[in-house]
Design a protein around this motif. Structure first.
Motif, PDB file in Angstrom:
ATOM      1  N   LEU A 164       0.826  -1.207   0.000  1.00  0.00           N
ATOM      2  CA  LEU A 164       0.000   0.000   0.000  1.00  0.00           C
ATOM      3  C   LEU A 164       0.859   1.255   0.000  1.00  0.00           C
ATOM      4  N   ALA A 165       1.974   1.233   0.731  1.00  0.00           N
ATOM      5  CA  ALA A 165       2.858   2.395   0.755  1.00  0.00           C
ATOM      6  C   ALA A 165       3.481   2.647  -0.610  1.00  0.00           C
ATOM      7  N   GLY A 166       3.661   1.587  -1.381  1.00  0.00           N
ATOM      8  CA  GLY A 166       4.209   1.739  -2.721  1.00  0.00           C
ATOM      9  C   GLY A 166       3.178   2.102  -3.769  1.00  0.00           C
ATOM     10  N   ALA A 202      -1.707  -0.674   8.436  1.00  0.00           N
ATOM     11  CA  ALA A 202      -1.509  -2.087   8.116  1.00  0.00           C
ATOM     12  C   ALA A 202      -0.235  -2.616   8.761  1.00  0.00           C
ATOM     13  N   SER A 203       0.818  -1.823   8.752  1.00  0.00           N
ATOM     14  CA  SER A 203       2.074  -2.247   9.388  1.00  0.00           C
ATOM     15  C   SER A 203       1.958  -2.249  10.905  1.00  0.00           C
ATOM     16  N   PHE A 204       1.259  -1.257  11.465  1.00  0.00           N
ATOM     17  CA  PHE A 204       1.089  -1.185  12.915  1.00  0.00           C
ATOM     18  C   PHE A 204       0.328  -2.392  13.456  1.00  0.00           C
ATOM     19  N   ALA A 205      -0.541  -2.979  12.620  1.00  0.00           N
ATOM     20  CA  ALA A 205      -1.338  -4.116  13.082  1.00  0.00           C
ATOM     21  C   ALA A 205      -0.463  -5.291  13.493  1.00  0.00           C
ATOM     22  N   SER A 206       0.736  -5.382  12.926  1.00  0.00           N
ATOM     23  CA  SER A 206       1.626  -6.485  13.271  1.00  0.00           C
ATOM     24  C   SER A 206       2.178  -6.356  14.685  1.00  0.00           C
ATOM     25  N   ASN A 208       1.033   9.006  -9.120  1.00  0.00           N
ATOM     26  CA  ASN A 208       0.152   8.021  -9.763  1.00  0.00           C
ATOM     27  C   ASN A 208      -0.589   7.129  -8.757  1.00  0.00           C
ATOM     28  N   ARG A 209      -0.779   7.644  -7.559  1.00  0.00           N
ATOM     29  CA  ARG A 209      -1.559   6.907  -6.560  1.00  0.00           C
ATOM     30  C   ARG A 209      -2.955   7.527  -6.480  1.00  0.00           C
TER      31      ARG A 209
END
Length: 447
Positions: free
Chosen positions: A148-150, A244-248, A341-342
């Motif tokens: 998602l960050a990319g 999403a990363s914090f969920a880990s 382009n996001r």
């Protein structure tokens, strides 16, 4: 060769953990793209849980018919197919359909491997086995966050995890001879215990209490894993990729605890480990009770002085909805998403800000509504004509980007940002301050 079996079992449990935390970490990006309310994640989770229960109850029958190795390989293959199905799904009903093999595969491999390790290995391997599950649950949110960050879609995150599962399925199929050769030389060469029916299990002393405790634990774990990312995104304003990363992080504590238990079993036996766990739980409950007693005592003391707990921790006054929305719009604009382009993430952020503003400003449940439902709900509200048209235009443009994969040019992206800014400015609630009462000059003269 038989010694290679245990690492393969560990890797299998990593694969079991990979999909378990993926839905929760990806959901803040999934539900806007699917056009469904945020609460619909619970429906998918319930379907997966139902499939897990069904396959777990039939795991013994399948294991007797096929063997643990084949059940594991087929189950991991089933979850790989389900994850790939998630990665190509464009409608919510597709996710519900793929959730069925998702749950069936997860339940079978979970029950089969737990049973196999319990019968053939020492208890420390069971702790480390579930530690491997925790590693899987840590990895998948990180993968999803990186995707998602990319600027990639959530479907790519699912596809990467599915490819790993497919590779693992191939490894498991090639390792089937190892399972067949695991008949002697293990840690448990004694005769296998008698298989009990479900009714007999319920009649075992303490079985119901253990099931109740495990039910409460699973409820806590599932709730935190499923909704942590959505809470951070919707309530704290954290970007979906960061959430999403914090969920880990939640799973890191679980994994560390299970790894530590594996080493503790080298010194303590099973009964001592159970007693230790009970003591830790009792200490946690006691700490909560003491905190409640202290809170009650503090409340009584403050009441004597005409004070309350709120006087100790007075929060900052909440900012008006339009101030929050303007700040969020400026932060979104500074991210330069569409310039990289996001476009989909840009419009998802734009509409989420407007949905939050509408919900706070008019009390409309915009977060749970589709674009058409929001437009219809706002017909009863008094809005300037231009503000109404701007809101409709932004929602329509966002739907084209998210669902029809439209790629607007820079002028349109900037125009929609200005429309959102204008909508908030023109519809903000202005509280008129009461003018202080002016003294009567005649009274001063009379005095």
């Amino acid at each position: 060769m038989v010694q290679l079996l245990l690492p393969i079992i560990y890797i299998s449990f990593i694969s079991l953990g990979l999909p378990d935390s993926l839905l929760g970490s990806a959901w803040p990006s999934m539900y806007p793209a699917l056009g469904v309310p945020v609460s619909y994640a619970g429906l998918i989770s319930m379907i997966i849980s139902f499939g897990t229960i069904v396959s777990s109850l039939n795991s013994d029958r399948l294991t007797r018919a096929l063997g643990t190795g084949k059940v594991t390989a087929l189950s991991v293959g089933m979850t790989a197919a389900a994850l790939f199905g998630f990665s190509v799904s464009t409608q919510f009903w597709m996710l519900c359909l793929w959730a069925v093999p998702y749950g069936l595969g997860a339940g079978s491999v979970d029950a089969a491997l737990n049973n196999y390790v319990a019968l053939h290995y020492k208890s420390r391997h069971m702790s480390w086995l579930h530690c491997m599950w925790g590693i899987g649950t840590m990895i998948s949110p990180m993968v999803m966050g990186r995707v998602l960050a990319g600027g990639g879609p959530w479907t790519s995150g699912y596809r990467y995890i599915a490819l790993f599962q497919i590779l693992l399925s191939a490894v498991l199929f090639f390792s089937l001879p190892l399972w067949q050769g695991r008949t002697a030389g293990t840690d448990a060469e004694a005769a296998l215990p008698q298989v009990l029916s479900l009714g007999q299990v319920f009649r075992l002393p303490g079985a119901r209490e253990v099931m109740l405790c495990f039910f409460c634990y699973c409820a806590l774990e599932t709730t935190a894993g499923l909704w942590a990312s959505s809470y951070l995104t919707l309530t704290k304003g954290v970007a979906p990729d960061t959430a999403a990363s914090f969920a880990s992080l939640f799973y890191i504590g679980i994994t560390a605890g299970r790894a530590a238990c594996g080493f503790l079993t080298l010194k303590f036996n099973d009964t001592q480990m159970i007693r230790m766990g009970q003591c830790i739980l009792a200490a946690g409950v006691l700490a909560l009770l003491l905190a409640l007693v202290a809170l009650y005592a503090l409340k009584r003391i403050l009441a004597r002085y005409g004070k309350g707990l709120g006087d100790l921790f007075k929060p900052a006054p909440p900012q008006p909805p339009h101030v929050v929305a303007i700040k969020a719009l400026e932060a979104l604009h500074n991210q330069k998403l569409w310039q990289n382009n996001r476009h989909k993430q840009y419009y998802s952020g734009l509409t989420d800000i407007l949905r939050t503003y509408i919900a706070a400003r008019w009390g409309v449940g915009a977060m749970e509504m589709t674009s058409d439902e929001i437009i219809e709900a706002m017909r009863s509200e008094e809005l300037p004509d231009k503000a109404r048209m701007d809101l409709t235009a932004i929602l329509r443009d966002a739907d084209l980007v998210k669902f029809a994969k439209a790629t607007p040019d820079g002028e349109q992206n900037e125009a929609d940002y200005l429309k959102a800014f204008y909508f908030v400015e023109e519809t903000k609630l202005v509280v008129e301050e009461e003018e202080p009462e002016q003294p009567d000059p005649m009274q001063n003269q009379n005095a």
